[in-house]
Design a protein around this motif. Structure first.
Motif, short mmCIF file in Angstrom:
data_model
loop_
_atom_site.label_atom_id
_atom_site.label_comp_id
_atom_site.label_asym_id
_atom_site.label_seq_id
_atom_site.Cartn_x
_atom_site.Cartn_y
_atom_site.Cartn_z
N GLU A 1 -76.22 -57.01 55.10
CA GLU A 1 -76.89 -55.93 55.80
C GLU A 1 -76.45 -54.58 55.22
O GLU A 1 -75.29 -54.40 54.85
N ARG A 2 -77.40 -53.66 55.19
CA ARG A 2 -77.15 -52.38 54.54
C ARG A 2 -75.95 -51.66 55.15
O ARG A 2 -75.17 -51.02 54.44
N ARG B 1 -87.36 -55.12 42.66
CA ARG B 1 -87.22 -54.89 44.09
C ARG B 1 -85.99 -54.02 44.34
O ARG B 1 -84.92 -54.25 43.76
N ASP C 1 -83.92 -46.21 53.98
CA ASP C 1 -84.04 -46.65 55.38
C ASP C 1 -83.74 -48.13 55.55
O ASP C 1 -83.91 -48.69 56.63
N GLY C 2 -83.30 -48.78 54.46
CA GLY C 2 -82.91 -50.18 54.52
C GLY C 2 -84.01 -51.17 54.25
O GLY C 2 -83.78 -52.38 54.23
N THR C 3 -85.24 -50.71 54.01
CA THR C 3 -86.35 -51.62 53.74
C THR C 3 -86.37 -52.03 52.27
O THR C 3 -85.91 -51.29 51.39
N PHE C 4 -86.91 -53.22 52.01
CA PHE C 4 -87.08 -53.69 50.64
C PHE C 4 -88.46 -53.26 50.15
O PHE C 4 -89.47 -53.54 50.80
N VAL C 5 -88.52 -52.61 48.99
CA VAL C 5 -89.78 -52.15 48.41
C VAL C 5 -89.72 -52.40 46.90
O VAL C 5 -88.67 -52.74 46.35
N THR D 1 -83.78 -51.55 47.49
CA THR D 1 -83.58 -51.21 48.89
C THR D 1 -83.67 -49.71 49.04
O THR D 1 -82.97 -48.96 48.36
N ARG E 1 -92.08 -46.23 44.87
CA ARG E 1 -91.39 -44.97 45.18
C ARG E 1 -91.73 -43.86 44.19
O ARG E 1 -91.22 -42.74 44.30
#
Length: 535
Positions: free
Chosen positions: A449-450, A416, A421-425, A418, A430
């Motif tokens: 928080e990012r 996982r 844009d700050g989202t977890f993927v 970050t 990617r």
């Protein structure tokens, strides 16, 4: 700029077209068929976890709806269980899927892709190429000329592209033959693949004493009986007798009810094209190589061809020829497939020779079983995905390199991360976008928080180094990565292979590694391309 021409609308050609479109490269797929595939339950493929992830990323749909992840693997010799493997999520699980289901998923994804045109009933019969592009001619109801920037032959073992380019395809014919049946029935074990060597019941007709059962969705199984060398015919009557004998042998002497869906004879050849690139023309999949004995997965390698070639063609299409980068496709992929073929050819006499002193050596049966299991499950020399350790795209030794669980040239582990844009993927989500990935290992970032850490510590320095790279790169942050210490920086290729792992922010090393991964300085590549064109 003209589109890329992809010849062949099988899984490899469709995957390549979709991968190029995801990187904003237009394609024309020349499909000699009517644009749909005949359902054949006996034509199936086994995909590694990474290849499954590639198809799911491209299609946007999970394949477990149309394929089966095995619950386990069992290897039996006569009546003795030699090895059992249960998949509990701690290791990669193979996916077994009918080939027409796989191509159907790819076609469905391409149906909404404006950058890809599929020309049905268009059989290639001629082509010309020059320094600026390729022209292909097709015959059929709408026979015409097509103009492309590059052309990729994904047109199978009898590749017209390969023949028109006069590329030799040496190797061995009929290395193995299997009688195949797909049927719906209930076996004594649930969703486990089985390799049964020397089963204790008598088999009618020619037999080499080995049968494999692999589950598919909806209670369907594919059964393969290894046939002895030769050209003995497998008649329908003989195959039905073989099915009843095998099912009865596994079910205590009574044949359970079954519905026969499809049959066939699968012949395995081992061949490797001398060249995979001829200027602007490339080969991929079965047009470039044939393998598949001892459980090795031929189509899986073809899909990896497409993944390797797509980002390199996309870079050349958008930014001009990068000759070393394009040449690396053949160097990397041909070496991997050649190693797999050598491993299979070396193991074949041992596993199929029969009799002799080898059969009396203690432990030899278990060793043979391990080799076959490796091939079927994607482990070892027979089955494991290869690494590009000796790639021409590998950077020189770097002062700041540090070891992690993944060796340079191997596929990265999916963790996982970050995103910017700050989202977890997931890291694999990617991939395939044409960008390099720079991953900072920073424990603790997942709970803050990012905005609190993006401008703190080493992040500003790393962000500046990434923005200065010679190719577009995306900066990602991960809480951890196997074997990596805090502040390790991973550089990952667009196809998910690790370029280098660096201890901390080292802008000069990062730049050197990124430049090497892209085939060297662009100016040098342009000069090389001009020189190649003049020849």
């Amino acid at each position: 700029m003209d589109p890329v021409i992809v010849v062949g609308a099988g899984p490899v050609g469709l995957t390549l077209a979709l991968a190029l479109a995801r990187q904003e490269v237009p394609c024309v797929v020349l499909d000699e068929g009517p644009g749909k595939d005949e359902p054949r339950a006996s034509r199936t493929v086994v995909l590694h976890e990474e290849t499954t992830a590639l198809i799911e990323r491209l299609t946007g749909a999970p394949l477990d709806r149309i394929g089966a992840h095995w619950a386990g693997w069992r290897s039996v010799r006569r009546k003795q269980v030699m090895r059992e493997v249960f998949f509990d999520g701690s290791e990669p699980v193979p996916l077994h899927i009918a080939q027409h289901e796989l191509t159907g998923a790819l076609r469905a994804a391409l149906a909404g892709e404006p950058l890809v045109k599929i020309a049905v009933e268009s059989r290639l019969d001629g082509m010309e190429q020059e320094s600026s592009g390729v022209t292909a001619h097709t015959r059929g109801p709408k026979g015409t000329w097509w103009r492309g920037s590059y052309l990729v032959g994904c047109d199978g073992p009898r590749s017209t592209v390969r023949k028109l380019q006069d590329i030799r395809f040496p190797g061995r014919t009929a290395v193995e033959r299997h009688a195949v049946a797909a049927l719906r029935t209930e076996l004594p074990w649930y969703n486990e693949a089985l390799l049964h060597r020397l089963p204790p019941w008598r088999m009618s007709g020619p037999s080499a004493g080995e049968v494999t059962a692999r589950p598919l969705p909806d209670g369907v199984w594919r059964l393969d009986w290894l046939l002895p060398p030769g050209k003995d015919l497998v008649t329908p009557e003989l195959l039905l007798t073989r099915i009843r004998e095998t099912l009865a042998g596994w079910s205590g002497g009574t044949t359970p009810p079954y519905e026969l869906l499809d049959t066939g004879v699968h012949t395995v050849h081992h061949r490797l094209a001398r060249r995979w690139r001829a200027d602007r023309v490339f080969l991929a999949g079965d047009a470039a190589h044939l393998l598949g004995s001892l459980g090795t997965h031929g189509l899986d390698e073809g899909l990896r061809d497409a993944d390797n070639l797509a980002w390199k063609l996309a870079l050349a299409w958008h930014h001009g020829p990068h000759e070393a980068l394009l040449d690396s496709y053949q160097t990397e992929r041909r070496a991997i497939v050649a190693a797999r073929l050598r491993a299979a050819d070396q193991a074949l006499p041992l596993l199929r020779g029969g009799g002799g002193l080898r059969s009396y050596v203690p432990g030899s049966a278990r060793g043979h079983d391990s080799l076959l299991t490796d091939g079927h499950l994607g482990h070892g020399q027979l089955g494991a995905p290869g690494a590009y350790a000796d790639s021409p795209l590998a950077p020189p030794p770097l002062e700041g390199e540090v070891p992690v669980r993944t060796s340079p040239g191997s596929s990265v582990i999916d963790v996982r991360v970050t995103a910017e844009d700050g989202t977890f993927v997931r890291l694999r989500d990617r991939l395939g976008r044409g960008a390099l990935l720079v991953v900072l290992i920073a424990p603790g970032t997942g709970v803050w928080e990012r905005r609190h850490w993006v401008s703190a510590g080493i992040m500003p320095q790393l962000a500046a180094a990434v923005s200065a790279l010679p190719h577009h790169a995306e900066l990602l942050v991960a809480e951890s990565y196997p074997g990596a210490a805090a502040h390790t920086v991973l550089l990952v290729r667009p196809d998910g292979h690790l370029v280098s792992a660096l201890g901390g922010v080292r802008p000069a090393d990062l730049y050197t590694a990124a430049e090497a991964a892209m085939g060297g300085p662009v100016k040098v590549q342009a000069e090389a391309g001009a020189s190649a064109g003049s020849r």
